[in-house]
Design a protein around this motif. Structure first.
Motif, PDB file in Angstrom:
ATOM      1  N   SER A  31       0.837  -1.192   0.000  1.00  0.00           N
ATOM      2  CA  SER A  31       0.000   0.000   0.000  1.00  0.00           C
ATOM      3  C   SER A  31       0.878   1.251   0.000  1.00  0.00           C
ATOM      4  N   THR A  71       2.295   5.095   0.694  1.00  0.00           N
ATOM      5  CA  THR A  71       2.431   5.857   1.931  1.00  0.00           C
ATOM      6  C   THR A  71       1.658   7.169   1.862  1.00  0.00           C
ATOM      7  N   SER A 129      -1.937   8.993  -0.200  1.00  0.00           N
ATOM      8  CA  SER A 129      -3.109   8.684  -1.017  1.00  0.00           C
ATOM      9  C   SER A 129      -2.882   9.042  -2.481  1.00  0.00           C
ATOM     10  N   ASP A 146     -11.375  14.358   3.530  1.00  0.00           N
ATOM     11  CA  ASP A 146      -9.968  13.981   3.431  1.00  0.00           C
ATOM     12  C   ASP A 146      -9.528  13.066   4.570  1.00  0.00           C
ATOM     13  N   LYS A 147     -10.120  13.240   5.726  1.00  0.00           N
ATOM     14  CA  LYS A 147      -9.755  12.430   6.882  1.00  0.00           C
ATOM     15  C   LYS A 147     -10.042  10.949   6.654  1.00  0.00           C
ATOM     16  N   HIS A 148     -11.037  10.647   5.843  1.00  0.00           N
ATOM     17  CA  HIS A 148     -11.440   9.259   5.633  1.00  0.00           C
ATOM     18  C   HIS A 148     -10.848   8.641   4.362  1.00  0.00           C
ATOM     19  N   ARG A 149      -9.951   9.351   3.713  1.00  0.00           N
ATOM     20  CA  ARG A 149      -9.230   8.773   2.569  1.00  0.00           C
ATOM     21  C   ARG A 149      -8.026   8.027   3.102  1.00  0.00           C
ATOM     22  N   PRO A 150      -7.776   6.827   2.601  1.00  0.00           N
ATOM     23  CA  PRO A 150      -6.625   6.073   3.103  1.00  0.00           C
ATOM     24  C   PRO A 150      -5.302   6.770   2.782  1.00  0.00           C
ATOM     25  N   HIS A 151      -4.378   6.687   3.724  1.00  0.00           N
ATOM     26  CA  HIS A 151      -3.018   7.221   3.557  1.00  0.00           C
ATOM     27  C   HIS A 151      -3.016   8.724   3.259  1.00  0.00           C
ATOM     28  N   ASN A 152      -3.896   9.447   3.919  1.00  0.00           N
ATOM     29  CA  ASN A 152      -4.035  10.874   3.634  1.00  0.00           C
ATOM     30  C   ASN A 152      -3.727  11.733   4.864  1.00  0.00           C
ATOM     31  N   GLU A 153      -2.880  11.219   5.730  1.00  0.00           N
ATOM     32  CA  GLU A 153      -2.596  11.905   6.986  1.00  0.00           C
ATOM     33  C   GLU A 153      -1.914  13.254   6.778  1.00  0.00           C
ATOM     34  N   THR A 180      -4.564  15.785   5.809  1.00  0.00           N
ATOM     35  CA  THR A 180      -5.417  16.027   6.975  1.00  0.00           C
ATOM     36  C   THR A 180      -4.712  16.931   7.977  1.00  0.00           C
TER      37      THR A 180
END
Length: 145
Positions: free
Chosen positions: A21, A23, A25, A74-81, A84
């Protein structure tokens, strides 16, 4: 340090080969559209800060609600820290960007034109950083090729 670099040089090709996966999004057109649209809305609202806050309170609520929606998306998109965290900094009411600007405007009632102009440059740049990060992310079609 050389070991860490070697580890990354070996790990990255393996991840690409075996589909680890990412790192960060992938690019999301909706997220890009949201941030560019919200930048325009926020800067337009800030232009009105030389007026009394109460005259624009409903507009403040609309822009803030739309920013909250973008953050939630954006908070709920994977690998999007990273994105966020950038939104959190822009929106922080105790900070020096948009959230803090709104708090100061409300507290003071009005803001001076020079202050507004300076803050618009800073806050516009912060929105640009999110948009630029999003635009440089790998497009989903490029990941599957």
């Amino acid at each position: 340090m050389k070991i860490a670099r070697l580890y990354i040089q070996l790990l990255l090709p393996l991840c690409l080969l075996f589909g680890c996966s990412p790192t960060i999004s992938t690019f999301d057109q909706n997220a890009y559209t949201q941030v560019t649209s919200l930048k325009v809305d926020a800067l337009d609202l800030m232009s009105k800060a030389t007026d009394d806050y109460t005259a624009h309170e409903s507009e403040v609520k609309v822009v803030q609600l739309n920013i909250d929606k973008a953050i939630e998306y954006d908070k709920h998109r994977p690998h999007n820290e990273i994105t966020t965290k950038m939104w959190t900094i822009i929106n922080d009411p105790d900070g020096h960007l948009f959230g803090g600007f709104l708090v100061k405007w409300k507290k003071d009632g009005k803001c001076g034109a020079a202050y507004v102009a300076d803050k618009k440059k800073q806050i516009g740049s912060a929105f640009d950083q999110i948009a630029e990060l999003e635009s440089k992310k790998i497009k989903p079609s490029e990941v599957t090729q």
